[in-house]
Scaffold this motif. Structure first.
Motif, PDB file in Angstrom:
ATOM      1  N   CYS A  76       0.846  -1.191   0.000  1.00  0.00           N
ATOM      2  CA  CYS A  76       0.000   0.000   0.000  1.00  0.00           C
ATOM      3  C   CYS A  76       0.877   1.235   0.000  1.00  0.00           C
ATOM      4  CB  CYS A  76      -0.876  -0.020   1.247  1.00  0.00           C
ATOM      5  SG  CYS A  76      -1.872   1.454   1.474  1.00  0.00           S
ATOM      6  N   PHE A  78       0.659   3.840   1.605  1.00  0.00           N
ATOM      7  CA  PHE A  78       0.826   4.532   2.891  1.00  0.00           C
ATOM      8  C   PHE A  78       2.139   4.165   3.583  1.00  0.00           C
ATOM      9  CE2 PHE A  78      -3.910   4.895   2.890  1.00  0.00           C
ATOM     10  CZ  PHE A  78      -3.939   6.280   2.907  1.00  0.00           C
ATOM     11  N   CYS A 114     -11.837  -9.040  -2.636  1.00  0.00           N
ATOM     12  CA  CYS A 114     -11.383  -8.375  -3.865  1.00  0.00           C
ATOM     13  C   CYS A 114     -10.206  -9.145  -4.472  1.00  0.00           C
ATOM     14  CB  CYS A 114     -11.061  -6.904  -3.601  1.00  0.00           C
ATOM     15  SG  CYS A 114      -9.314  -6.504  -3.549  1.00  0.00           S
ATOM     16  N   LEU A 116      -7.467  -8.277  -5.784  1.00  0.00           N
ATOM     17  CA  LEU A 116      -6.108  -7.842  -5.440  1.00  0.00           C
ATOM     18  C   LEU A 116      -5.630  -8.586  -4.190  1.00  0.00           C
ATOM     19  CD1 LEU A 116      -4.813  -4.228  -5.596  1.00  0.00           C
ATOM     20  CD2 LEU A 116      -4.310  -5.603  -3.605  1.00  0.00           C
ATOM     21  N   ILE A 117      -6.512  -8.761  -3.244  1.00  0.00           N
ATOM     22  CA  ILE A 117      -6.137  -9.464  -2.007  1.00  0.00           C
ATOM     23  C   ILE A 117      -5.972 -10.956  -2.297  1.00  0.00           C
ATOM     24  CG2 ILE A 117      -6.883 -10.024   0.339  1.00  0.00           C
ATOM     25  CD1 ILE A 117      -8.450  -7.379   0.346  1.00  0.00           C
ATOM     26  N   LYS A 147      -7.923  -6.691   3.564  1.00  0.00           N
ATOM     27  CA  LYS A 147      -6.465  -6.740   3.697  1.00  0.00           C
ATOM     28  C   LYS A 147      -6.068  -7.076   5.134  1.00  0.00           C
ATOM     29  CE  LYS A 147      -4.254  -3.614   0.373  1.00  0.00           C
ATOM     30  NZ  LYS A 147      -3.703  -2.250   0.285  1.00  0.00           N
ATOM     31  N   PRO A 284      -6.512   0.449  -7.328  1.00  0.00           N
ATOM     32  CA  PRO A 284      -5.222   0.327  -8.029  1.00  0.00           C
ATOM     33  C   PRO A 284      -5.210  -0.784  -9.080  1.00  0.00           C
ATOM     34  CG  PRO A 284      -4.968  -0.042  -5.648  1.00  0.00           C
ATOM     35  CD  PRO A 284      -6.414   0.101  -5.907  1.00  0.00           C
ATOM     36  N   CYS A 309      -3.912   4.541  -6.921  1.00  0.00           N
ATOM     37  CA  CYS A 309      -2.608   4.347  -6.265  1.00  0.00           C
ATOM     38  C   CYS A 309      -1.542   3.830  -7.209  1.00  0.00           C
ATOM     39  CB  CYS A 309      -2.759   3.473  -5.036  1.00  0.00           C
ATOM     40  SG  CYS A 309      -3.573   4.415  -3.743  1.00  0.00           S
ATOM     41  N   ARG A 313      -1.778   9.138  -6.980  1.00  0.00           N
ATOM     42  CA  ARG A 313      -1.610   9.041  -5.518  1.00  0.00           C
ATOM     43  C   ARG A 313      -0.224   8.534  -5.123  1.00  0.00           C
ATOM     44  NH1 ARG A 313      -6.599   5.617  -4.133  1.00  0.00           N
ATOM     45  NH2 ARG A 313      -7.966   6.617  -5.631  1.00  0.00           N
ATOM     46  N   LEU A 373     -12.429  -2.555  -8.435  1.00  0.00           N
ATOM     47  CA  LEU A 373     -12.344  -4.011  -8.383  1.00  0.00           C
ATOM     48  C   LEU A 373     -13.575  -4.559  -7.675  1.00  0.00           C
ATOM     49  CD1 LEU A 373      -8.560  -4.410  -7.490  1.00  0.00           C
ATOM     50  CD2 LEU A 373      -9.681  -5.162  -9.602  1.00  0.00           C
ATOM     51  N   PHE A 375     -15.961  -6.456  -5.270  1.00  0.00           N
ATOM     52  CA  PHE A 375     -15.920  -6.744  -3.831  1.00  0.00           C
ATOM     53  C   PHE A 375     -15.094  -5.723  -3.038  1.00  0.00           C
ATOM     54  CE2 PHE A 375     -16.277 -11.055  -5.820  1.00  0.00           C
ATOM     55  CZ  PHE A 375     -17.644 -11.184  -5.617  1.00  0.00           C
ATOM     56  N   LEU A 378     -15.229  -0.354  -0.057  1.00  0.00           N
ATOM     57  CA  LEU A 378     -14.849   1.036   0.210  1.00  0.00           C
ATOM     58  C   LEU A 378     -15.087   1.910  -1.016  1.00  0.00           C
ATOM     59  CD1 LEU A 378     -11.408   0.628   2.015  1.00  0.00           C
ATOM     60  CD2 LEU A 378     -13.523   1.472   3.011  1.00  0.00           C
TER      61      LEU A 378
END
Ligand code: BJ8
Length: 423
Positions: A76, A78, A114, A116-117, A147, A284, A309, A313, A373, A375, A378
């Motif tokens: 991520c 962050f 999702c 990505l996870i 996540k 992302p 992202c 970002r 994506l 599921f 957010l």
């Protein structure tokens, strides 16, 4: 036999399965990238990295480990790269962007997670990605529930550190993230055996700032009515930026920008002047997820900006340099990473919509694709505000949900084509 087989075998990878991925990638890459006409020559470097994506960089990381350096995997934007670099560590982004890894992730995660996870967990547990094998420690963050819980599962298999991200931007949240960064400094010092002093941290801040400035310069080239580079190529550069050596990447991007700036002067555009200019916003797009860009750009549009992202970002704003104390540096990092990244995990998050509107103007866009994506609750929920405000401001918006499968590609193409015709 692939020249990298010995390295992959030493990493404990599942070679038979991994060979299937290696067999599929060149075809997919060729279809999306090598079919483009008049690509900038500066893309040669990125082609080379992509062609041996599981070979060249992994070999460099292993060599660095032999020299005593630690490789840290992150998921991520962050997580501050600067702290890892200041401890003489190397950052490698780990988000999975291929359907290939999803079934392995689904063995331990709910199917309605999702992709990505699922792909990220599948890449580790299925032993089919060298980066997930090489990283000495993974750093996760408490952004979304999927996540957070997936990291608990990963932590049974690999050493993990979790950064606890507050979900608001009140003064106490900002103070909490400052502290989280200082705690991470301590974690990296203990893990690497290297003390992080203010000079090392300032140096690392400078290295990452230079990379950000190069990516800002790249994006600035896309604001022109003559678009010198495709959205696909920029997406690839962004994806490579997550795992390449930062100083080398900076040099390569800057030299590409010289070529692009010359193209702009000579009015050499990659797309016809009347091609609809598209901004993509949303979740992302981890490597090798090139699906939406490919669809847009083979349907007559040109992607000129990504508010996500793997887009703005990742590089917007720089971190204040020449800090005097670790506390001052931590709050400079918080200012850039926490206050100025507008992920849907924050509540409320109106700044993201302000960003989209500002970017839409700067990049002179004709339409906005809001791509999330499946599921991802957010972003799907935040969509209510995003779509409403963009439409109020007069923008044409198309919201799409997709995953890493190809099965919806034709349906998406039909919807995107109709959208491009309408704008
Ligand atoms: S700062 S966008 S990289 S959290 S798509 S895994 S949110 S369910 S990736 Fe993200 Fe950081 Fe935010 Fe950016 Fe969860 Fe949604 Fe999946 Fe996501």
């Amino acid at each position: 036999m692939d020249k990298n087989h010995q390295m992959w075998s030493d990493l404990g990878m599942d070679l038979d399965k991994h060979d299937l991925l290696c067999a599929a990638l060149p075809g997919a890459y060729g279809d999306v990238f090598l079919t483009q006409e008049n690509r900038p020559q500066g893309m040669d470097y990125f082609n080379m990295v992509a062609a041996d994506i599981h070979g060249i960089r992994p070999a460099e990381l292993i060599q660095a480990q032999k020299e005593g350096r630690k490789v840290i995997g992150t998921f991520c934007v962050f997580v501050p790269d600067e702290v890892i670099i200041a401890a003489n560590g190397i950052v490698t982004g780990l988000c999975g962007g291929s359907q290939f890894w999803v079934p392995e992730g689904e063995k331990v995660l709910p199917a309605n997670t999702c992709p990505l996870i699922k792909a990220s967990v599948g890449a580790r547990l299925g032993r089919t990605c060298p980066y997930f094998r090489i990283a000495d420690m993974f750093v996760g963050e408490t952004t979304c529930d999927g996540k957070k819980k997936a990291y608990e599962i990963l932590s049974e298999d690999v050493k993990m550190h979790i950064m606890h991200l507050p979900h608001g931007k009140r003064p106490q949240d900002i103070a909490a993230w400052d502290k989280e960064i200082l705690d991470f400094v301590k974690v990296m010092e203990d893990f690497s055996g290297n003390k992080i002093d203010i000079d090392k941290l300032n140096q690392a801040i400078h290295i990452v700032n230079e990379k950000r400035k190069a990516l800002q310069r790249l994006y600035n080239c896309r604001k022109n009515s003559c678009v010198p580079i495709s959205g696909r190529d920029v997406l690839l550069i962004m994806q490579i930026a997550f795992f390449d050596d930062p100083e080398r990447l900076t040099a390569q991007v800057n030299s590409l920008c010289e070529e692009l700036e010359k193209r702009i002067k000579e009015d050499v555009s990659i797309a016809p002047k009347n091609a609809p200019r598209i901004l993509i916003t949303g979740t992302p797009m981890a490597v090798p997820n090139w699906k939406m860009h490919n669809i847009v750009e083979t349907s007559g549009g040109i992607v000129v900006c990504e508010e996500n992202c793997t887009g703005t970002r990742y590089f917007t704003n720089t971190v204040k340099e020449n800090n005097k104390t670790m506390e001052e540096a931590a709050s400079a990092l918080t200012e850039r990473y926490f206050n100025n990244i507008h992920c849907a995990c924050f509540t409320p998050n109106p700044e993201r919509i302000d960003d989209i509107l500002r970017l839409a103007k700067e990049y002179q866009v004709d339409g906005i694709l809001n791509v999330n994506l499946k599921f991802c609750n957010l972003y799907a929920t935040e969509n209510y505000f995003v779509e409403r405000r963009l439409k109020e401001e007069g923008y044409k918006v198309l919201s799409l949900e997709t995953d890493y499968e190809d099965s919806d590609a034709e349906q998406l193409r039909t919807r995107v084509s109709a959208f491009l015709e309408m704008i």
